[in-house]
Write a protein that holds these residues in place. Structure first.
Motif, PDB file in Angstrom:
ATOM      1  N   ARG A 104       0.781  -1.056  -0.040  1.00 55.74           N
ATOM      2  CA  ARG A 104      -0.024   0.106  -0.127  1.00 55.74           C
ATOM      3  C   ARG A 104       0.853   1.100   0.060  1.00 55.74           C
ATOM      4  O   ARG A 104       0.345   2.339   0.193  1.00 55.74           O
ATOM      5  CB  ARG A 104      -1.037  -0.007   1.357  1.00 55.74           C
ATOM      6  CG  ARG A 104      -1.790  -1.155   1.312  1.00 55.74           C
ATOM      7  CD  ARG A 104      -2.813  -1.191   0.149  1.00 55.74           C
ATOM      8  NE  ARG A 104      -3.524  -0.051  -0.245  1.00 55.74           N
ATOM      9  CZ  ARG A 104      -4.953  -0.008  -0.145  1.00 55.74           C
ATOM     10  NH1 ARG A 104      -5.556  -0.789   0.369  1.00 55.74           N
ATOM     11  NH2 ARG A 104      -5.451   1.160  -0.259  1.00 55.74           N
ATOM     12  N   ASP A 113       1.449  10.788  -9.453  1.00 57.80           N
ATOM     13  CA  ASP A 113       1.051   9.557  -9.978  1.00 57.80           C
ATOM     14  C   ASP A 113       2.375   8.575  -9.429  1.00 57.80           C
ATOM     15  O   ASP A 113       3.262   8.476 -10.272  1.00 57.80           O
ATOM     16  CB  ASP A 113       0.736   9.540 -11.488  1.00 57.80           C
ATOM     17  CG  ASP A 113       0.297   8.161 -11.756  1.00 57.80           C
ATOM     18  OD1 ASP A 113       0.304   7.228 -11.068  1.00 57.80           O
ATOM     19  OD2 ASP A 113      -0.125   8.052 -13.014  1.00 57.80           O
ATOM     20  N   ALA A 119       0.284   8.724  -2.221  1.00 55.30           N
ATOM     21  CA  ALA A 119      -0.530   9.466  -2.957  1.00 55.30           C
ATOM     22  C   ALA A 119      -1.444  10.371  -2.187  1.00 55.30           C
ATOM     23  O   ALA A 119      -1.931  11.353  -2.554  1.00 55.30           O
ATOM     24  CB  ALA A 119      -1.448   8.582  -4.011  1.00 55.30           C
ATOM     25  N   ASP A 137       7.562  -2.130  -4.870  1.00 51.62           N
ATOM     26  CA  ASP A 137       6.580  -1.416  -3.951  1.00 51.62           C
ATOM     27  C   ASP A 137       7.220  -0.810  -2.953  1.00 51.62           C
ATOM     28  O   ASP A 137       7.130  -0.658  -1.483  1.00 51.62           O
ATOM     29  CB  ASP A 137       5.523  -2.422  -3.433  1.00 51.62           C
ATOM     30  CG  ASP A 137       6.365  -3.712  -2.474  1.00 51.62           C
ATOM     31  OD1 ASP A 137       7.567  -3.701  -2.530  1.00 51.62           O
ATOM     32  OD2 ASP A 137       5.451  -4.503  -1.976  1.00 51.62           O
ATOM     33  N   ARG A 153      11.704   5.617  -6.276  1.00 49.24           N
ATOM     34  CA  ARG A 153      11.170   4.425  -6.382  1.00 49.24           C
ATOM     35  C   ARG A 153      12.474   3.303  -6.310  1.00 49.24           C
ATOM     36  O   ARG A 153      13.025   3.244  -7.198  1.00 49.24           O
ATOM     37  CB  ARG A 153      10.188   4.182  -7.504  1.00 49.24           C
ATOM     38  CG  ARG A 153       9.635   2.441  -7.496  1.00 49.24           C
ATOM     39  CD  ARG A 153       8.861   2.250  -8.636  1.00 49.24           C
ATOM     40  NE  ARG A 153       7.580   2.761  -8.544  1.00 49.24           N
ATOM     41  CZ  ARG A 153       6.328   2.348  -7.879  1.00 49.24           C
ATOM     42  NH1 ARG A 153       6.490   1.406  -7.351  1.00 49.24           N
ATOM     43  NH2 ARG A 153       5.386   3.086  -8.144  1.00 49.24           N
ATOM     44  N   SER A 203       2.144   5.200  -9.571  1.00 49.58           N
ATOM     45  CA  SER A 203       1.794   3.987 -10.361  1.00 49.58           C
ATOM     46  C   SER A 203       3.053   3.647 -10.784  1.00 49.58           C
ATOM     47  O   SER A 203       4.038   4.461 -11.340  1.00 49.58           O
ATOM     48  CB  SER A 203       0.706   3.963 -11.212  1.00 49.58           C
ATOM     49  OG  SER A 203       1.092   4.494 -12.191  1.00 49.58           O
ATOM     50  N   LEU A 204       3.546   2.190 -10.797  1.00 46.70           N
ATOM     51  CA  LEU A 204       4.677   1.694 -11.468  1.00 46.70           C
ATOM     52  C   LEU A 204       4.907   2.055 -13.208  1.00 46.70           C
ATOM     53  O   LEU A 204       6.021   2.531 -13.369  1.00 46.70           O
ATOM     54  CB  LEU A 204       4.752   0.240 -11.540  1.00 46.70           C
ATOM     55  CG  LEU A 204       6.020  -0.587 -11.618  1.00 46.70           C
ATOM     56  CD1 LEU A 204       7.154   0.072 -10.890  1.00 46.70           C
ATOM     57  CD2 LEU A 204       6.087  -2.115 -11.656  1.00 46.70           C
ATOM     58  N   GLU A 231       2.167   2.880  -2.570  1.00 47.34           N
ATOM     59  CA  GLU A 231       1.696   4.137  -3.590  1.00 47.34           C
ATOM     60  C   GLU A 231       0.465   4.804  -2.982  1.00 47.34           C
ATOM     61  O   GLU A 231       0.560   6.041  -3.140  1.00 47.34           O
ATOM     62  CB  GLU A 231       1.349   3.264  -4.826  1.00 47.34           C
ATOM     63  CG  GLU A 231       2.390   2.803  -5.471  1.00 47.34           C
ATOM     64  CD  GLU A 231       2.234   1.886  -6.691  1.00 47.34           C
ATOM     65  OE1 GLU A 231       0.703   2.084  -7.203  1.00 47.34           O
ATOM     66  OE2 GLU A 231       3.134   1.442  -7.575  1.00 47.34           O
ATOM     67  N   TRP A 232      -0.457   3.949  -2.443  1.00 45.42           N
ATOM     68  CA  TRP A 232      -1.747   4.610  -1.669  1.00 45.42           C
ATOM     69  C   TRP A 232      -1.282   5.636  -0.763  1.00 45.42           C
ATOM     70  O   TRP A 232      -1.788   6.875  -0.876  1.00 45.42           O
ATOM     71  CB  TRP A 232      -2.576   3.523  -1.153  1.00 45.42           C
ATOM     72  CG  TRP A 232      -3.896   4.009  -0.561  1.00 45.42           C
ATOM     73  CD1 TRP A 232      -3.781   3.972   0.931  1.00 45.42           C
ATOM     74  CD2 TRP A 232      -5.004   4.448  -0.957  1.00 45.42           C
ATOM     75  NE1 TRP A 232      -4.968   4.508   1.241  1.00 45.42           N
ATOM     76  CE2 TRP A 232      -5.792   4.857   0.042  1.00 45.42           C
ATOM     77  CE3 TRP A 232      -5.397   4.299  -2.190  1.00 45.42           C
ATOM     78  CZ2 TRP A 232      -7.145   5.289  -0.253  1.00 45.42           C
ATOM     79  CZ3 TRP A 232      -6.855   5.016  -2.434  1.00 45.42           C
ATOM     80  CH2 TRP A 232      -7.504   5.205  -1.356  1.00 45.42           C
TER      81      TRP A 232
END
Length: 194
Positions: free
Chosen positions: A123, A135, A129, A164, A160, A137-138, A125-126
């Motif tokens: 989680r 954004d 964000a 994840d 990154r 996302s990968l 990324e969530w």
């Protein structure tokens, strides 16, 4: 050498926290790179600086803001045109960065002024964000890439470092406030501090 006290010492609480109905959503930890430096190329010297970074670290770095790479020892990413954040697990990166000549650009040691925080888990990324208008996302934010951004008045550089996993670099003077905010943002998905 004098050991530096972490700015997170007063608020760093190892263990599990928040809502664990669906398991641990993220793991939060403080990283301790030996060196954090910023490299900035003079206009027209970007390609030479990128070649010097490759020579120093062995990492292949594409030209352009956001491009990045990582190994077990080093991480590097462009966060603005001609500007790169470079870390090393060992101390003394500034003196080792002699391959970057004054004609290419500048080197600034940020080791004393930044705190490195890792946010990892399904989680991640969530949670991020919720704090940044990015954004995560990968597809939009591939592994190795990085950015500089801010949450209110707290400047952050984010890379990154895994599918994840994100490494965040914040000003040491804001680290405690940022950490507390990050913990609050992680409450709903359940988090573990290591």
């Amino acid at each position: 050498m004098v050991e530096q006290l972490s700015p997170l010492a007063a608020v760093f609480r190892p263990g599990s926290h928040g809502n664990f109905v669906d398991g641990v959503g993220v793991t939060l930890s403080e990283m301790a790179p030996g060196s954090i430096v910023q490299l900035a190329a003079w206009p027209g010297e970007e390609k030479k600086l990128i070649a010097a970074i490759t020579s120093l670290t062995g990492l292949k770095l594409a030209d352009g803001a956001g491009a990045g790479a990582a190994s077990e020892r080093h991480t590097v990413f462009g966060f603005a045109p001609g500007k790169f954040l470079l870390t090393d697990t060992a101390e003394g990166l500034v003196s080792a960065a002699g391959v970057v000549t004054p004609a290419m650009g500048t080197i600034t040691d940020l080791s004393h002024g930044r705190t490195a925080i890792r946010v990892a888990g399904p989680r991640s990324e969530w949670v991020l964000a919720k704090l940044f208008a990015v954004d995560f996302s990968l597809v939009a934010f591939p592994q190795g890439s990085g950015i500089s951004t801010a949450h209110h008045d707290i400047f952050a550089q984010i890379q990154r470092s895994g599918p994840d996993r994100f490494d965040l670099y914040v000003f040491r003077s804001f680290a405690r406030s940022f950490w507390k905010m990050l913990c609050h943002a992680s409450d709903e998905v359940g988090y573990e501090v290591r």
